[in-house]
Design a protein around this motif. Structure first.
Motif, PDB file in Angstrom:
ATOM      1  N   MET A   1       0.841  -1.177   0.000  1.00  0.00           N
ATOM      2  CA  MET A   1       0.000   0.000   0.000  1.00  0.00           C
ATOM      3  C   MET A   1       0.884   1.238   0.000  1.00  0.00           C
ATOM      4  O   MET A   1       1.740   1.367   0.869  1.00  0.00           O
ATOM      5  CB  MET A   1      -0.900  -0.038   1.233  1.00  0.00           C
ATOM      6  N   PRO A   2       0.672   2.142  -0.950  1.00  0.00           N
ATOM      7  CA  PRO A   2       1.468   3.365  -0.968  1.00  0.00           C
ATOM      8  C   PRO A   2       1.229   4.196   0.294  1.00  0.00           C
ATOM      9  O   PRO A   2       0.091   4.376   0.711  1.00  0.00           O
ATOM     10  CB  PRO A   2       0.972   4.104  -2.208  1.00  0.00           C
ATOM     11  N   ARG A   3       2.299   4.669   0.880  1.00  0.00           N
ATOM     12  CA  ARG A   3       2.203   5.454   2.112  1.00  0.00           C
ATOM     13  C   ARG A   3       1.354   6.709   1.934  1.00  0.00           C
ATOM     14  O   ARG A   3       0.754   7.199   2.883  1.00  0.00           O
ATOM     15  CB  ARG A   3       3.584   5.843   2.590  1.00  0.00           C
ATOM     16  N   ARG A   4       1.300   7.226   0.727  1.00  0.00           N
ATOM     17  CA  ARG A   4       0.582   8.480   0.519  1.00  0.00           C
ATOM     18  C   ARG A   4      -0.926   8.355   0.734  1.00  0.00           C
ATOM     19  O   ARG A   4      -1.622   9.353   0.863  1.00  0.00           O
ATOM     20  CB  ARG A   4       0.884   9.040  -0.868  1.00  0.00           C
ATOM     21  N   TYR A   5      -1.464   7.144   0.759  1.00  0.00           N
ATOM     22  CA  TYR A   5      -2.902   6.960   0.949  1.00  0.00           C
ATOM     23  C   TYR A   5      -3.298   6.641   2.391  1.00  0.00           C
ATOM     24  O   TYR A   5      -4.481   6.445   2.675  1.00  0.00           O
ATOM     25  CB  TYR A   5      -3.429   5.870   0.013  1.00  0.00           C
ATOM     26  N   ILE A   6      -2.360   6.597   3.282  1.00  0.00           N
ATOM     27  CA  ILE A   6      -2.656   6.261   4.680  1.00  0.00           C
ATOM     28  C   ILE A   6      -3.707   7.196   5.286  1.00  0.00           C
ATOM     29  O   ILE A   6      -4.644   6.721   5.928  1.00  0.00           O
ATOM     30  CB  ILE A   6      -1.371   6.189   5.519  1.00  0.00           C
TER      31      ILE A   6
ATOM     32  N   LYS B   1      -9.255   7.741   7.299  1.00  0.00           N
ATOM     33  CA  LYS B   1     -10.521   8.465   7.216  1.00  0.00           C
ATOM     34  C   LYS B   1     -11.653   7.499   6.875  1.00  0.00           C
ATOM     35  O   LYS B   1     -12.733   7.555   7.471  1.00  0.00           O
ATOM     36  CB  LYS B   1     -10.423   9.577   6.155  1.00  0.00           C
ATOM     37  N   PHE B   2     -11.415   6.601   5.922  1.00  0.00           N
ATOM     38  CA  PHE B   2     -12.432   5.614   5.566  1.00  0.00           C
ATOM     39  C   PHE B   2     -12.781   4.747   6.779  1.00  0.00           C
ATOM     40  O   PHE B   2     -13.954   4.455   7.024  1.00  0.00           O
ATOM     41  CB  PHE B   2     -11.965   4.742   4.401  1.00  0.00           C
TER      42      PHE B   2
ATOM     43  N   PHE C   1      -6.055  -1.291   6.994  1.00  0.00           N
ATOM     44  CA  PHE C   1      -6.340  -2.235   5.930  1.00  0.00           C
ATOM     45  C   PHE C   1      -7.050  -1.533   4.778  1.00  0.00           C
ATOM     46  O   PHE C   1      -8.102  -0.929   4.963  1.00  0.00           O
ATOM     47  CB  PHE C   1      -7.226  -3.360   6.494  1.00  0.00           C
ATOM     48  N   ALA C   2      -6.449  -1.579   3.608  1.00  0.00           N
ATOM     49  CA  ALA C   2      -7.078  -1.028   2.408  1.00  0.00           C
ATOM     50  C   ALA C   2      -7.945  -2.129   1.804  1.00  0.00           C
ATOM     51  O   ALA C   2      -7.439  -3.128   1.307  1.00  0.00           O
ATOM     52  CB  ALA C   2      -6.021  -0.570   1.415  1.00  0.00           C
ATOM     53  N   ILE C   3      -9.232  -1.930   1.848  1.00  0.00           N
ATOM     54  CA  ILE C   3     -10.158  -2.982   1.429  1.00  0.00           C
ATOM     55  C   ILE C   3     -10.471  -2.902  -0.051  1.00  0.00           C
ATOM     56  O   ILE C   3     -10.265  -1.883  -0.699  1.00  0.00           O
ATOM     57  CB  ILE C   3     -11.460  -2.948   2.255  1.00  0.00           C
ATOM     58  N   GLY C   4     -11.007  -3.996  -0.564  1.00  0.00           N
ATOM     59  CA  GLY C   4     -11.396  -4.065  -1.957  1.00  0.00           C
ATOM     60  C   GLY C   4     -12.865  -3.733  -2.150  1.00  0.00           C
ATOM     61  O   GLY C   4     -13.620  -3.534  -1.199  1.00  0.00           O
ATOM     62  N   LEU C   5     -13.251  -3.699  -3.395  1.00  0.00           N
ATOM     63  CA  LEU C   5     -14.605  -3.318  -3.773  1.00  0.00           C
ATOM     64  C   LEU C   5     -15.663  -4.250  -3.189  1.00  0.00           C
ATOM     65  O   LEU C   5     -16.749  -3.803  -2.786  1.00  0.00           O
ATOM     66  CB  LEU C   5     -14.711  -3.279  -5.300  1.00  0.00           C
TER      67      LEU C   5
END
Length: 82
Positions: A1-6, A11-12, A49-53
């Motif tokens: 996961m790119p750090r820039r989206y943390i 927030k999500f 955790f960056a979740i999927g669709l």
């Protein structure tokens, strides 16, 4: 996961937690309704955790909203160029 989206992922997670509490659901109940492990819900809410669709759609169904509504408050730092 790119750090820039943390920040956006955190927030999500806050949005999911807020919607869960608004719906008066426990993490365990939300996990069951979304057919995921409770640890997944915990990691989402903590912004770990960056979740999927597929999970976004499941969450939206449980919260009786459109997937885009869950993502609406998650803003990027810059606009994407066309």
């Amino acid at each position: 996961m790119p750090r820039r989206y943390i920040p956006q992922i955190k927030k999500f997670g806050a949005i999911v937690r807020n919607q869960r509490e608004k719906a008066q659901l426990t993490q365990a109940t939300l996990a069951e309704l979304c057919d995921v492990d409770i640890r997944t819900i915990r990691r989402i809410e903590k912004g770990e955790f960056a979740i999927g669709l597929e999970i976004i759609i499941s969450l939206a169904e449980v919260f009786k909203m459109q997937p885009a509504e869950l993502l609406d408050k998650v803003k990027l730092k810059h606009q994407v160029r066309k």
